[in-house]
Design a protein around this motif. Structure first.
Motif, short mmCIF file in Angstrom:
data_model
loop_
_atom_site.label_atom_id
_atom_site.label_comp_id
_atom_site.label_asym_id
_atom_site.label_seq_id
_atom_site.Cartn_x
_atom_site.Cartn_y
_atom_site.Cartn_z
N GLU A 142 0.83 -1.22 0.00
CA GLU A 142 0.00 0.00 0.00
C GLU A 142 0.86 1.26 0.00
OE1 GLU A 142 -3.11 -0.43 -0.40
OE2 GLU A 142 -3.03 -2.60 -0.09
N PHE A 143 2.14 1.11 -0.24
CA PHE A 143 3.06 2.24 -0.10
C PHE A 143 2.77 3.33 -1.12
CE2 PHE A 143 7.41 4.06 -0.92
CZ PHE A 143 7.45 4.82 0.24
N ASP A 144 2.59 4.54 -0.64
CA ASP A 144 2.32 5.70 -1.48
C ASP A 144 3.11 6.88 -0.92
OD1 ASP A 144 1.41 7.84 -2.94
OD2 ASP A 144 -0.71 7.53 -2.50
N PRO A 145 4.24 7.24 -1.56
CA PRO A 145 5.06 8.33 -1.02
C PRO A 145 4.29 9.63 -0.81
CG PRO A 145 6.23 7.17 -2.76
CD PRO A 145 4.83 6.65 -2.77
N ALA A 146 3.31 9.91 -1.67
CA ALA A 146 2.57 11.17 -1.55
C ALA A 146 1.87 11.27 -0.20
CB ALA A 146 1.56 11.29 -2.69
N ARG A 147 1.38 10.17 0.31
CA ARG A 147 0.71 10.17 1.61
C ARG A 147 1.68 10.53 2.74
NH1 ARG A 147 -2.69 4.49 1.50
NH2 ARG A 147 -4.00 4.94 -0.32
N LEU A 148 2.95 10.31 2.50
CA LEU A 148 3.97 10.59 3.51
C LEU A 148 4.65 11.92 3.28
CD1 LEU A 148 5.55 7.01 3.55
CD2 LEU A 148 3.79 7.91 5.09
N GLY A 149 4.23 12.61 2.23
CA GLY A 149 4.80 13.92 1.95
C GLY A 149 6.16 13.89 1.29
N ILE A 150 6.47 12.79 0.59
CA ILE A 150 7.75 12.69 -0.11
C ILE A 150 7.51 12.46 -1.60
CG2 ILE A 150 9.09 11.93 1.88
CD1 ILE A 150 8.78 9.09 0.94
N ALA A 151 8.47 12.88 -2.41
CA ALA A 151 8.32 12.77 -3.85
C ALA A 151 8.55 11.33 -4.32
CB ALA A 151 9.31 13.71 -4.54
N ALA A 152 7.82 10.95 -5.36
CA ALA A 152 7.96 9.61 -5.94
C ALA A 152 8.85 9.69 -7.18
CB ALA A 152 6.60 9.04 -6.28
#
Length: 203
Positions: free
Chosen positions: A97-107
């Motif tokens: 379920e990893f989504d960098p955007a949810r953590l405030g980091i760029a993908a």
């Protein structure tokens, strides 16, 4: 539930770190994975350590000048990582379920590394989803590097992922096989029980 939790109960961080500390004291090189990754992308590149555990690989890459982010599902492992390198970014998350955007980091990572049998220790049936999520974090032309066991001699659980199956997951995620090795030292792959695979995201 992940096979990793089945094996460890999610509370093995300190024990895991102690085992590698003992190996380091015995003179064994603990930085083969980091050296392998450093040969693929230049210092300063963004690296995601997927299934970072206690941070052994990521901390070394950060020392070499890489911009690193670590993610793992096991809070006991992350506790050790944060204690060793509190200045680095560590996130507790399920790779499926990893989504960098949810953590405030760029993908836009230049390289994603999944060392330490990450793929075979996922929750059954999530392998394709995890590969897809990891590919989605890469910048165009970015690399996914994964090393994992393929037989009982190289795994703490029954083998679950073959190389053709892994390659199919990668292809579905837009990744192309670049190279494959038998060890993190770069020995040629010989159809043995462990493989380090390098895939590139199609630009």
């Amino acid at each position: 539930m992940s096979r990793w939790r089945d094996v460890t109960g999610g509370v093995a961080g300190s024990e895991y770190a102690a085992r590698f500390e003992a190996l380091a004291r015995s003179g064994k090189d603990m930085h083969g994975e980091a050296a392998f990754c450093a040969a693929l992308v230049p210092a300063g590149a963004r690296v995601l350590d997927a299934g970072c555990g206690t941070g052994r690989v990521m901390i070394r890459l950060a020392e070499l000048g890489y911009d690193c982010v670590g993610v793992d599902l096991d809070s006991s492992m992350l506790d050790v990582a944060r204690a060793q390198a509190p200045e680095l970014l560590w996130f507790e998350a399920d790779l499926a379920e990893f989504d960098p955007a949810r953590l405030g980091i760029a993908a836009d990572f230049d390289l994603v590394v999944a060392a330490g049998n990450v793929l075979p220790l996922l929750a059954p049936g999530t392998e394709a989803r995890v590969v897809d999520r990891l590919a989605a974090t890469l910048a165009p032309g970015g690399l996914l590097v994964a090393g994992f066991g393929l037989d009982a001699a190289h795994l703490p659980v029954p083998p679950s992922t073959t190389l053709p199956e892994y390659d199919a997951c990668c292809a579905a995620a837009g990744l192309t096989l670049v190279d494959r090795f038998a060890t993190w030292d770069g020995a040629p792959y010989d159809d043995g029980g462990y493989a380090v695979s390098v895939h590139r995201l199609d630009a």
